[in-house]
Motif scaffolding. Structure first.
Motif: not given
Length: 291
Positions: A12-37
């Motif tokens: 949003n960033l104030g007036p940019g409702f549902d339109t503007l977005g900004l990436a910030l240096a705080l993170y989720n880190t995910l690891t994906f490993e495919e296995v048989p089941e």
């Protein structure tokens, strides 16, 4: 097996409702490993260790896009983005799962194509677009296709988050918004959004302080956040350029150009009612990183 790092985002960033977005240096880190089941999780609370986990949902969606079956999957999550705080935690999980599936199968999809798959899940691209591309992004959707435009943010500007010790659901934050708005309020927001983007690029503090005002969502949502008025007054007293809700809240963002702003704010933060975490958040310019 791949590891995906995704930044937090503010929408949003104030007036940019549902339109503007900004990436910030705080993170989720995910690891994906495919296995048989099977489906296995590490670092996930039991309530979220299911097939409804958004990272798994988006992983499966990308495989469907590629015409591939869903294998067994082992997912490890380090989540530094707090949930239900207006910092894009849901978008980060969705983007990570999509990027992980894509990377595990040769990365045939572009970031634009990943955004489209993710948007089908999230329903709006304002958080997803900066999470995937990084930086400041404007977006909209036409005929199920997301369109984006990327902008720069002047190097003098910095964000500081004030994160309370309570959550605020997006559903509740949406429920307080009016179903219709006056024509003048719509013009107010459109005009300020247009000017805001150039002001952010130029670092024009005076124009930013005026252009970041909003009439479509913040006047209604601020009532859901105890301490909002006091936090806003304190931030301005410490010299912030602008003060606004991060997404639907309850996190509040201070935009400043003063290198001493964080120190000034920290020295007085205990005066605010409630418990607030102050977190300086530089802008992330890279978006998704896969390794």
């Amino acid at each position: 097996m791949v590891t995906v790092r995704v930044p937090a985002t503010t929408a949003n960033l104030g007036p940019g409702f549902d339109t503007l977005g900004l990436a910030l240096a705080l993170y989720n880190t995910l690891t994906f490993e495919e296995v048989p089941e099977g489906l296995y999780f590490e670092g996930v609370e039991p309530d979220y260790a299911t097939e409804e986990n958004l990272a798994v949902v988006s992983y499966k969606a990308v495989l469907a896009k590629l015409g591939l079956p869903m294998p067994g999957l082992r997912v490890s999550i380090r989540a530094d983005i707090p949930i239900c705080r207006g910092l894009g935690s849901s978008a980060a999980l969705i983007a990570a799962g999509a990027a992980g599936a894509n990377a595990n199968h040769g990365s045939p999809l572009t970031r634009e194509e990943l955004l489209a798959v993710c948007n089908d899940i999230e329903g709006h691209p304002d958080n997803l677009a900066p999470a995937i591309f990084g930086g400041l992004v404007a977006s909209f959707v036409e005929n199920d296709r997301p369109y984006i435009a990327r902008y720069s943010l002047h190097k003098s500007l910095r964000c500081t988050a004030l994160i309370p010790d309570f959550q605020l659901s997006t559903h509740l934050a949406r429920s307080v918004l009016p179903k219709e708005v006056p024509y003048g309020d719509a013009i107010f927001n459109v005009s300020r959004t247009a000017v805001l983007l150039r002001a952010l690029e130029n670092g024009d503090a005076e124009t930013i302080s005026v252009a970041l005002r909003d009439k479509l969502h913040q006047p209604f949502r601020r009532t859901l956040i105890p301490g909002f008025d006091e936090a806003e007054a304190l931030a301005h007293d410490c010299g912030c350029v602008a003060f606004f809700l991060s997404g639907a809240g309850p996190t509040l963002l201070c935009l400043s150009a003063d290198p001493d702003f964080d120190e000034k704010l920290a020295s007085r933060l205990s005066r605010l009612p409630g418990h607030w975490q102050q977190l300086p958040l530089p802008v992330d310019h890279e978006g998704i990183i896969v390794s």
